[in-house]
Scaffold this motif. Structure first.
Motif, PDB file in Angstrom:
ATOM      1  N   TYR A 147       0.815  -1.265   0.090  1.00  0.00           N
ATOM      2  CA  TYR A 147       0.223  -0.081   0.176  1.00  0.00           C
ATOM      3  C   TYR A 147       0.957   1.242   0.099  1.00  0.00           C
ATOM      4  CZ  TYR A 147      -3.402   3.561   1.326  1.00  0.00           C
ATOM      5  OH  TYR A 147      -4.253   4.477   1.297  1.00  0.00           O
ATOM      6  N   LYS A 148       1.763   1.113   0.888  1.00  0.00           N
ATOM      7  CA  LYS A 148       3.098   2.395   0.748  1.00  0.00           C
ATOM      8  C   LYS A 148       3.472   2.671  -0.884  1.00  0.00           C
ATOM      9  CE  LYS A 148       5.931   1.638   3.846  1.00  0.00           C
ATOM     10  NZ  LYS A 148       7.068   1.641   4.701  1.00  0.00           N
ATOM     11  N   LYS A 149       3.726   1.682  -1.532  1.00  0.00           N
ATOM     12  CA  LYS A 149       4.461   1.685  -2.591  1.00  0.00           C
ATOM     13  C   LYS A 149       3.237   2.217  -3.674  1.00  0.00           C
ATOM     14  CE  LYS A 149       8.068  -1.807  -2.329  1.00  0.00           C
ATOM     15  NZ  LYS A 149       8.548  -3.231  -2.968  1.00  0.00           N
ATOM     16  N   TYR A 150       2.144   1.623  -3.375  1.00  0.00           N
ATOM     17  CA  TYR A 150       0.874   2.147  -4.214  1.00  0.00           C
ATOM     18  C   TYR A 150       0.583   3.705  -4.184  1.00  0.00           C
ATOM     19  CZ  TYR A 150      -3.785   2.805  -5.612  1.00  0.00           C
ATOM     20  OH  TYR A 150      -5.026   3.579  -6.254  1.00  0.00           O
ATOM     21  N   ARG A 151       0.712   4.190  -2.826  1.00  0.00           N
ATOM     22  CA  ARG A 151       0.461   5.622  -2.557  1.00  0.00           C
ATOM     23  C   ARG A 151       1.722   6.361  -3.221  1.00  0.00           C
ATOM     24  NH1 ARG A 151      -2.303   7.527   2.124  1.00  0.00           N
ATOM     25  NH2 ARG A 151      -1.472   9.458   1.335  1.00  0.00           N
ATOM     26  N   ASN A 152       2.839   6.016  -3.170  1.00  0.00           N
ATOM     27  CA  ASN A 152       4.007   6.649  -3.909  1.00  0.00           C
ATOM     28  C   ASN A 152       4.039   6.505  -5.580  1.00  0.00           C
ATOM     29  OD1 ASN A 152       4.690   7.475  -1.555  1.00  0.00           O
ATOM     30  ND2 ASN A 152       6.301   5.829  -1.066  1.00  0.00           N
ATOM     31  N   GLY A 153       3.026   5.819  -6.075  1.00  0.00           N
ATOM     32  CA  GLY A 153       3.193   5.670  -7.359  1.00  0.00           C
ATOM     33  C   GLY A 153       4.077   4.484  -8.245  1.00  0.00           C
ATOM     34  N   LEU A 154       4.695   3.933  -6.989  1.00  0.00           N
ATOM     35  CA  LEU A 154       5.500   2.834  -7.458  1.00  0.00           C
ATOM     36  C   LEU A 154       4.983   1.437  -8.179  1.00  0.00           C
ATOM     37  CD1 LEU A 154       8.308   3.544  -5.001  1.00  0.00           C
ATOM     38  CD2 LEU A 154       8.257   4.271  -7.191  1.00  0.00           C
ATOM     39  N   LEU A 155       3.546   1.303  -7.657  1.00  0.00           N
ATOM     40  CA  LEU A 155       3.070  -0.233  -7.908  1.00  0.00           C
ATOM     41  C   LEU A 155       1.490   0.194  -8.502  1.00  0.00           C
ATOM     42  CD1 LEU A 155       3.628  -2.899  -6.712  1.00  0.00           C
ATOM     43  CD2 LEU A 155       2.194  -2.510  -4.907  1.00  0.00           C
ATOM     44  N   ALA A 169      -2.568  -0.438  -9.477  1.00  0.00           N
ATOM     45  CA  ALA A 169      -3.603  -0.821  -8.420  1.00  0.00           C
ATOM     46  C   ALA A 169      -3.974  -2.293  -8.661  1.00  0.00           C
ATOM     47  CB  ALA A 169      -4.763   0.339  -8.812  1.00  0.00           C
ATOM     48  N   ASN A 170      -3.755  -2.740  -9.905  1.00  0.00           N
ATOM     49  CA  ASN A 170      -4.211  -3.973 -10.120  1.00  0.00           C
ATOM     50  C   ASN A 170      -3.416  -5.109  -9.264  1.00  0.00           C
ATOM     51  OD1 ASN A 170      -1.948  -3.795 -11.655  1.00  0.00           O
ATOM     52  ND2 ASN A 170      -3.047  -5.033 -13.770  1.00  0.00           N
ATOM     53  N   PHE A 171      -2.189  -4.558  -9.008  1.00  0.00           N
ATOM     54  CA  PHE A 171      -1.225  -5.507  -8.234  1.00  0.00           C
ATOM     55  C   PHE A 171      -1.616  -5.227  -6.850  1.00  0.00           C
ATOM     56  CE2 PHE A 171       2.402  -6.663  -5.845  1.00  0.00           C
ATOM     57  CZ  PHE A 171       3.026  -7.906  -6.506  1.00  0.00           C
ATOM     58  N   LEU A 172      -1.782  -4.175  -6.356  1.00  0.00           N
ATOM     59  CA  LEU A 172      -2.118  -4.062  -5.142  1.00  0.00           C
ATOM     60  C   LEU A 172      -3.543  -4.957  -4.673  1.00  0.00           C
ATOM     61  CD1 LEU A 172      -1.874  -2.587  -2.320  1.00  0.00           C
ATOM     62  CD2 LEU A 172      -3.291  -0.854  -3.433  1.00  0.00           C
ATOM     63  N   ALA A 173      -4.348  -4.893  -5.645  1.00  0.00           N
ATOM     64  CA  ALA A 173      -5.798  -5.521  -5.579  1.00  0.00           C
ATOM     65  C   ALA A 173      -5.479  -7.197  -5.332  1.00  0.00           C
ATOM     66  CB  ALA A 173      -6.771  -5.220  -6.785  1.00  0.00           C
TER      67      ALA A 173
END
Length: 54
Positions: free
Chosen positions: A21-29, A31-35
């Protein structure tokens, strides 16, 4: 011993999800990988509690 294993599994999965989630918030990940990570993590946590109460 099952309780300790279930708590350990939940802790490790939660730490991994928080890191993703931290990587997603920073734009490094994306959204589909987070899901996908959230889905797999929730399945593992459900499996841990199933084994705990088996």
């Amino acid at each position: 011993m099952k309780i300790a294993a279930a708590i350990f599994i939940v802790f490790i999965i939660s730490a991994g999800l928080y890191n993703s989630y931290k990587k997603y918030r920073n734009g490094l990940l994306p959204a589909n990988f987070l899901a996908f990570h959230g889905l797999i993590g929730s399945l593992v946590v459900l499996g841990a509690f199933f084994l705990l109460f088996e």
